[in-house]
Scaffold this active site. Structure first.
Site, PDB file in Angstrom:
ATOM      1  N   LYS A 107      13.484 -11.020   4.880  1.00  0.00           N
ATOM      2  CA  LYS A 107      12.138 -10.538   4.561  1.00  0.00           C
ATOM      3  C   LYS A 107      12.093  -9.054   4.837  1.00  0.00           C
ATOM      4  CE  LYS A 107       8.266 -12.417   3.122  1.00  0.00           C
ATOM      5  NZ  LYS A 107       8.113 -13.615   2.281  1.00  0.00           N
TER       6      LYS A 107
HETATM    7  P1  NAD Z   1      -1.272 -10.968  -3.057  1.00  0.00           P
HETATM    8  O1  NAD Z   1      -1.207  -9.605  -2.514  1.00  0.00           O
HETATM    9  O2  NAD Z   1      -1.076 -11.178  -4.514  1.00  0.00           O
HETATM   10  O3  NAD Z   1      -2.694 -11.611  -2.671  1.00  0.00           O
HETATM   11  C1  NAD Z   1      -3.173 -11.652  -1.356  1.00  0.00           C
HETATM   12  C2  NAD Z   1      -4.587 -12.187  -1.404  1.00  0.00           C
HETATM   13  O4  NAD Z   1      -5.052 -12.369  -0.066  1.00  0.00           O
HETATM   14  C3  NAD Z   1      -5.572 -11.229  -2.077  1.00  0.00           C
HETATM   15  O5  NAD Z   1      -6.525 -11.977  -2.810  1.00  0.00           O
HETATM   16  C4  NAD Z   1      -6.248 -10.544  -0.887  1.00  0.00           C
HETATM   17  O6  NAD Z   1      -7.533 -10.053  -1.194  1.00  0.00           O
HETATM   18  C5  NAD Z   1      -6.312 -11.721   0.073  1.00  0.00           C
HETATM   19  N1  NAD Z   1      -6.481 -11.314   1.462  1.00  0.00           N
HETATM   20  C6  NAD Z   1      -5.913 -10.282   2.112  1.00  0.00           C
HETATM   21  N2  NAD Z   1      -6.370 -10.238   3.383  1.00  0.00           N
HETATM   22  C7  NAD Z   1      -7.219 -11.275   3.517  1.00  0.00           C
HETATM   23  C8  NAD Z   1      -8.007 -11.765   4.589  1.00  0.00           C
HETATM   24  N3  NAD Z   1      -8.021 -11.150   5.771  1.00  0.00           N
HETATM   25  N4  NAD Z   1      -8.756 -12.878   4.378  1.00  0.00           N
HETATM   26  C9  NAD Z   1      -8.764 -13.496   3.165  1.00  0.00           C
HETATM   27  N5  NAD Z   1      -8.040 -13.077   2.114  1.00  0.00           N
HETATM   28  C10 NAD Z   1      -7.290 -11.979   2.300  1.00  0.00           C
HETATM   29  O7  NAD Z   1      -0.245 -11.831  -2.185  1.00  0.00           O
HETATM   30  P2  NAD Z   1       0.467 -13.180  -2.591  1.00  0.00           P
HETATM   31  O8  NAD Z   1       1.758 -12.861  -3.228  1.00  0.00           O
HETATM   32  O9  NAD Z   1      -0.518 -14.066  -3.285  1.00  0.00           O
HETATM   33  O10 NAD Z   1       0.813 -13.774  -1.147  1.00  0.00           O
HETATM   34  C11 NAD Z   1      -0.121 -14.520  -0.396  1.00  0.00           C
HETATM   35  C12 NAD Z   1       0.611 -15.342   0.648  1.00  0.00           C
HETATM   36  O11 NAD Z   1       1.542 -16.214  -0.003  1.00  0.00           O
HETATM   37  C13 NAD Z   1       1.437 -14.545   1.656  1.00  0.00           C
HETATM   38  O12 NAD Z   1       1.390 -15.210   2.897  1.00  0.00           O
HETATM   39  C14 NAD Z   1       2.823 -14.614   1.088  1.00  0.00           C
HETATM   40  O13 NAD Z   1       3.823 -14.460   2.088  1.00  0.00           O
HETATM   41  C15 NAD Z   1       2.831 -16.011   0.527  1.00  0.00           C
HETATM   42  N6  NAD Z   1       3.837 -16.247  -0.513  1.00  0.00           N
HETATM   43  C16 NAD Z   1       3.865 -15.501  -1.653  1.00  0.00           C
HETATM   44  C17 NAD Z   1       4.820 -15.779  -2.631  1.00  0.00           C
HETATM   45  C18 NAD Z   1       4.844 -15.057  -3.949  1.00  0.00           C
HETATM   46  O14 NAD Z   1       5.684 -15.418  -4.807  1.00  0.00           O
HETATM   47  N7  NAD Z   1       4.003 -14.086  -4.204  1.00  0.00           N
HETATM   48  C19 NAD Z   1       5.756 -16.795  -2.428  1.00  0.00           C
HETATM   49  C20 NAD Z   1       5.695 -17.535  -1.251  1.00  0.00           C
HETATM   50  C21 NAD Z   1       4.733 -17.253  -0.316  1.00  0.00           C
END
Ligand code: NAD
Length: 416
Positions: A107
């Site tokens: 990561k």
């Molecule tokens: P992203 O940046 O696309 O979206 C993040 C979202 O969370 C946004 O809507 C943002 O406004 C919201 N957010 C941020 N702070 C917040 C808070 N304090 N309270 C509520 N909402 C809040 O990110 P993503 O890629 O969707 O990732 C989200 C989660 O999923 C992370 O934990 C990431 O590690 C995990 N994840 C992502 C992927 C991927 O392929 N993108 C894969 C596996 C896991």
């Protein structure tokens, strides 16, 4: 190793320790798996648009390489720190092993406020960070992907920066790229699609009526696509949120219209003139399915007892603390752990890497079909182990993942 120890890393270690005890894991293997193999801390200086220079802290952590090169996303967020990145790298190891992908976990991240940065500043940050971690990454070494506040464009900048150093185009150095520069069809939606698929499989094991309800915290890549596919699967999505707060309509939100609204406005707030609600209250709504898809540690011993969901699917990594996990198990909540629920992203990242290396690209249907197959197989394996060993899903998923890594470690031995 003191520098790794923050709450998130200790949670990841506690989960491993618990599973190691359950599996009677060899103590030497257990000890080696408790720490990352390699961690790099870098300063990332960039020129801001106003002419000032600012230095950000960046990290890249590789947890384990027993099964192959390491793989894991890059996060830009103000809470990024070494412990968090190390924990996320460890979870990636178990996730890749659980899905039978030939990768170890890694990561990366930069501690910054992406919401306050211009596109040009983000580009300079991504390129300089790539330069600083260049010695660690490569298509046969360590392959980054998007995570919070990084996206396809960020991956294109990373791929371009790396390729400029190497002297020729190396699309396989990152996944989650735009299709035009070697990305895979289906990658952008893969994580949310996978989350919704595992929820569908969980619903087949339980009776929650014709139209179960759901709340989704976070409406970024994972949250919004999960909501889209839950809606298509007939689930009534009644609440969603982002960093600015949440919205709730007990009659169900019009998800296709909401997706367009968010594409225009950048937030869910104000949709259909609904009152906004606190992110904490969303978690406690009376819904069948809860999907935390934003940050880690949002369900703790302080609010776990107040949750009313029957299924909790971890779209985010590490949203439930170990203390909260116990409370939810006692309440009988069916938890789909992050290493299973949100594995769709790394599965299609793997497909993208394979396509890049072969220079042979698949149709979107081929990608989605193979994704559904791998997610379905992993779900059934976890479910069967949980039933056979009478353990919760997280323990079962980790037993499978840790077991595969441990087997590889035993076969390879300890060098020298
Ligand atoms: P992203 O940046 O696309 O979206 C993040 C979202 O969370 C946004 O809507 C943002 O406004 C919201 N957010 C941020 N702070 C917040 C808070 N304090 N309270 C509520 N909402 C809040 O990110 P993503 O890629 O969707 O990732 C989200 C989660 O999923 C992370 O934990 C990431 O590690 C995990 N994840 C992502 C992927 C991927 O392929 N993108 C894969 C596996 C896991």
């Amino acid at each position: 190793m003191q520098e790794f120890y923050n709450e998130t890393f200790l949670n990841a270690q506690k989960q491993l320790d618990h599973v190691a005890r359950m599996m009677n894991l060899d103590t030497g293997i257990h000890e080696r798996l408790r720490y990352p193999r390699k961690a790099l801390i870098v300063s990332v200086p960039i020129k801001l648009d106003n002419g000032q220079t600012r230095v950000y802290s960046g990290y890249r952590v590789q947890h384990d390489q027993s099964l192959g090169p390491t793989k894991g996303g890059i996060r830009f967020h103000h809470e990024v720190n070494l412990g968090e990145v190390a924990a996320l790298a460890m979870w990636m190891t178990w996730k890749c092993a659980l899905l039978n992908l030939p990768y170890g976990g890694a990561k990366g991240g930069v501690c910054c406020f992406p919401e306050e940065m211009s596109t040009a500043e983000m580009e300079r940050l991504a390129r300089r960070y790539t330069t600083e971690i260049l010695s660690m990454i490569g298509p046969e070494k360590d392959i980054p992907a998007p995570d919070m506040y990084t996206n396809e464009q960020t991956m294109a900048w990373i791929m371009d920066t790396y390729s400029n150093f190497i002297g020729y185009a190396v699309p396989g150095v990152v996944t989650g790229k735009p299709v035009a520069v070697g990305g895979s069809l289906g990658r952008r939606e893969a994580t949310g699609r996978g989350v919704a698929h595992t929820i569908k499989m969980a619903l087949e094991k339980m009776d929650l009526g014709d139209r179960p309800t759901a709340a989704v915290q976070g409406f970024g890549n994972v949250g919004s696509i999960t909501a889209k596919y839950l809606d298509l699967q007939g689930v009534k999505v009644v609440a969603v949120s982002d960093v600015q707060g949440g919205i709730h309509n007990p009659n169900g939100l019009d998800i296709p219209r909401l997706l367009n609204y968010v594409a225009d406005r950048g937030t869910v707030i104000g949709f259909d003139d609904l009152d906004s609600m606190d992110n904490k209250d969303l978690l406690e709504l009376d819904v069948d399915i809860l999907v935390p898809a934003a940050l880690a540690n949002v369900v703790t011993e302080h609010n776990a007892d107040k949750l009313k969901c029957k299924i909790l699917a971890e779209g985010a990594n590490g949203p439930v603390t170990p203390e909260a996990d116990k409370i939810l198990q006692e309440k009988g909540v069916f938890i789909i752990p992050g290493i299973l629920a949100n594995a769709g992203g790394v599965v299609v990242s793997y497909f993208e890497w394979v396509q890049d290396i072969q220079h042979l690209f698949w149709t979107e249907d081929q990608v989605n079909e193979k994704l559904a197959y791998l997610m379905g197989r992993a779900f059934e394996e976890v479910y069967n182990v949980s039933q056979a060993k009478k353990v919760d899903n997280r323990t079962a998923a980790m037993m499978i993942g840790v077991g595969r890594v441990a087997s590889a470690k035993i076969l390879r031995g300890l060098y020298p």
